[in-house]
Design an enzyme around this catalytic site. Structure first.
Site: not given
Ligand code: GLN
Length: 208
Positions: A59-61, A91, A120, A149-150, A187, A189
């Site tokens: 997700g997004e940390s 991720c 990150r 993904i990123r 990921h 999942e």
């Molecule tokens: N770039 C996201 C972060 O800093 C991580 C991306 C992801 O979980 N797909 O959390």
């Protein structure tokens, strides 16, 4: 319990929580349910205490960190992890399990647990998101299709951290294990291949 009713064997199907503050919770619940575990979302410290293991989703940390603070989950998570709760982070979840973070947002905190430095958004703009085939130590069979993904990578890992795999593109560490803690930059999942979730279920059961 009525006679003849089968007694559930908890050790055969451990209860694994998915931290449900933000991110791809449903995908992990589905993958765990297909890997021999019972899976439930976890948002509160009390729920955390009931599980045999925990997944921290992608997700997004920065959002995970902020919500963990608002939900009073930061300290309980740290306590449970240092007490030996098995955990798997993908991720953003990998970032949350890192003891040290590079290129975090101002003040960004992690739960920690794995003696590693994670960078990150490491793969950079041109390759923000990509898929590649990767082989991991401890995962038998054909290469895994890994979705990045990123994604972060592991910049440095302590002596107790087992490096499970690196990516073909940048030759960076993208999968690690330290005792009952497992983390991937990608990921699992999001693909139908459940071998990494099966590995985590085995870790939770104490089989490996
Ligand atoms: N770039 C996201 C972060 O800093 C991580 C991306 C992801 O979980 N797909 O959390």
């Amino acid at each position: 319990m009525p006679e003849g009713f089968p007694v559930p064997d908890i050790s055969a199907a451990p209860l694994i929580g998915v931290l449900a503050l933000q991110g791809d919770v449903r995908e992990h619940v589905r993958a765990l349910s297909g890997s021999g575990a019972r899976a439930i979302p976890v948002r509160r410290p009390g729920e955390l205490e009931s599980v045999d293991g925990l997944v921290i989703p992608g997700g997004e940390s920065t959002t995970l960190w902020r919500l963990a603070v608002s939900f009073d989950m930061l300290d309980p998570m740290r306590k449970m992890l240092s007490a030996g709760l098995p955990a798997f982070g993908s991720c953003a979840g990998m970032i949350m399990l890192a003891d040290r973070l590079v290129d975090g947002a101002a003040g960004q905190q992690t739960f920690g647990g794995i003696d590693m430095t994670v960078r990150r958004n490491a793969f950079g703009r041109q390759v923000d998101s990509f898929e590649s085939d990767i082989r991991l130590n401890g995962i038998a069979g054909p290469a895994l299709r890994a979705v990045f993904i990123r994604a972060p990578w592991v910049e440095q890992a302590g002596a107790d951290v087992e490096i499970l795999g690196t990516d073909a593109r940048a030759d960076r560490i993208v999968a690690v294990r330290q005792g009952p803690l497992l983390a991937t930059s990608f990921h699992p999942e999001l693909t139908p291949d459940t071998r990494i979730h099966e590995l985590f279920v085995d870790i939770v059961k104490g089989n490996t």
